[in-house]
Design a protein around this motif. Sequence first.
Motif, PDB file in Angstrom:
ATOM      1  N   ARG A  68       0.830  -1.213   0.000  1.00 56.66           N
ATOM      2  CA  ARG A  68       0.000   0.000   0.000  1.00 56.66           C
ATOM      3  C   ARG A  68       0.856   1.252   0.000  1.00 56.66           C
ATOM      4  N   ARG A  69       1.934   1.255   0.756  1.00 59.54           N
ATOM      5  CA  ARG A  69       2.831   2.409   0.817  1.00 59.54           C
ATOM      6  C   ARG A  69       3.504   2.652  -0.527  1.00 59.54           C
ATOM      7  N   ILE A  70       3.954   1.576  -1.167  1.00 62.19           N
ATOM      8  CA  ILE A  70       4.574   1.689  -2.487  1.00 62.19           C
ATOM      9  C   ILE A  70       3.580   2.240  -3.490  1.00 62.19           C
ATOM     10  N   HIS A  71       2.343   1.759  -3.446  1.00 63.38           N
ATOM     11  CA  HIS A  71       1.310   2.232  -4.360  1.00 63.38           C
ATOM     12  C   HIS A  71       1.009   3.717  -4.117  1.00 63.38           C
TER      13      HIS A  71
ATOM     14  N   GLN B 171       3.009   5.965  -2.859  1.00 58.64           N
ATOM     15  CA  GLN B 171       4.159   6.751  -3.315  1.00 58.64           C
ATOM     16  C   GLN B 171       4.160   6.886  -4.837  1.00 58.64           C
ATOM     17  N   ARG B 172       3.787   5.827  -5.534  1.00 59.07           N
ATOM     18  CA  ARG B 172       3.713   5.871  -6.998  1.00 59.07           C
ATOM     19  C   ARG B 172       2.646   6.864  -7.443  1.00 59.07           C
ATOM     20  N   LEU B 173       1.482   6.839  -6.789  1.00 57.89           N
ATOM     21  CA  LEU B 173       0.426   7.786  -7.126  1.00 57.89           C
ATOM     22  C   LEU B 173       0.869   9.228  -6.865  1.00 57.89           C
ATOM     23  N   LEU B 174       1.576   9.443  -5.786  1.00 56.67           N
ATOM     24  CA  LEU B 174       2.069  10.780  -5.471  1.00 56.67           C
ATOM     25  C   LEU B 174       3.076  11.256  -6.514  1.00 56.67           C
TER      26      LEU B 174
ATOM     27  N   LEU C 134       2.614  14.520  -8.945  1.00 54.05           N
ATOM     28  CA  LEU C 134       3.615  15.586  -9.029  1.00 54.05           C
ATOM     29  C   LEU C 134       4.108  15.769 -10.463  1.00 54.05           C
ATOM     30  N   ALA C 135       4.289  14.663 -11.173  1.00 53.63           N
ATOM     31  CA  ALA C 135       4.717  14.754 -12.574  1.00 53.63           C
ATOM     32  C   ALA C 135       3.643  15.428 -13.420  1.00 53.63           C
ATOM     33  N   ALA C 136       2.379  15.105 -13.175  1.00 46.97           N
ATOM     34  CA  ALA C 136       1.280  15.730 -13.919  1.00 46.97           C
ATOM     35  C   ALA C 136       1.217  17.226 -13.616  1.00 46.97           C
ATOM     36  N   ARG C 137       1.419  17.592 -12.361  1.00 46.83           N
ATOM     37  CA  ARG C 137       1.424  19.016 -12.006  1.00 46.83           C
ATOM     38  C   ARG C 137       2.584  19.743 -12.690  1.00 46.83           C
ATOM     39  N   ASN C 138       3.741  19.099 -12.765  1.00 40.85           N
ATOM     40  CA  ASN C 138       4.890  19.717 -13.441  1.00 40.85           C
ATOM     41  C   ASN C 138       4.627  19.899 -14.924  1.00 40.85           C
TER      42      ASN C 138
END
Length: 173
Positions: A25-28, A30-33, A37-41
């Motif tokens: 769940r933590r890995i998932h 972090q991937r979503l985050l 962030l990439a989409a915001r950039n």
Amino acid sequence: MAAPLLASSALIAIGLLTAALLCVRRIHAQRLLREELAARNRAEPVLHALLDGDEVEHHRGADDAALAAMLAELSPSLTGETRNAIAGYFESTGAIGRALRGATHPLAHRRAESTAALGDMCSDQAEPALLMALNDRDPDVRLAATRSLGRLRSRAAVIPILHSLACRHVPRA
């Protein structure tokens, strides 16, 4: 003697499975985050161009949500030409149509997300769908519709919003 050993083995196995599940769940998350962030950039140059009134080239549709989220932070201070440019951009990219389709999704959280995004896109085309969403069976969708109609500064929505507040269909902030 075998029963306590078996019980402790089962508890250890359950503990290991729980730890593994938490790691996944933590890995998932972090991937979503990272994706957000990439989409915001990627959407940031489009945001600056819209705010400056420059010509905007179409970007990936997946970044529409990130752009709408960034605009949500700024929308109370946006007026006039800037709001029109933002609405025109989202209308030309088809984001309004996708969000309108999302406002009729069977899952309530998807309807609420789409309804909230419609208010951030500054388009008057969303007004009829948002007025209908005031009567949705889910309170989160009704709240998102009220917020979005307020962001659109819809004059036609004043009476329905006041009625919804008076009937307690929409939770008070």
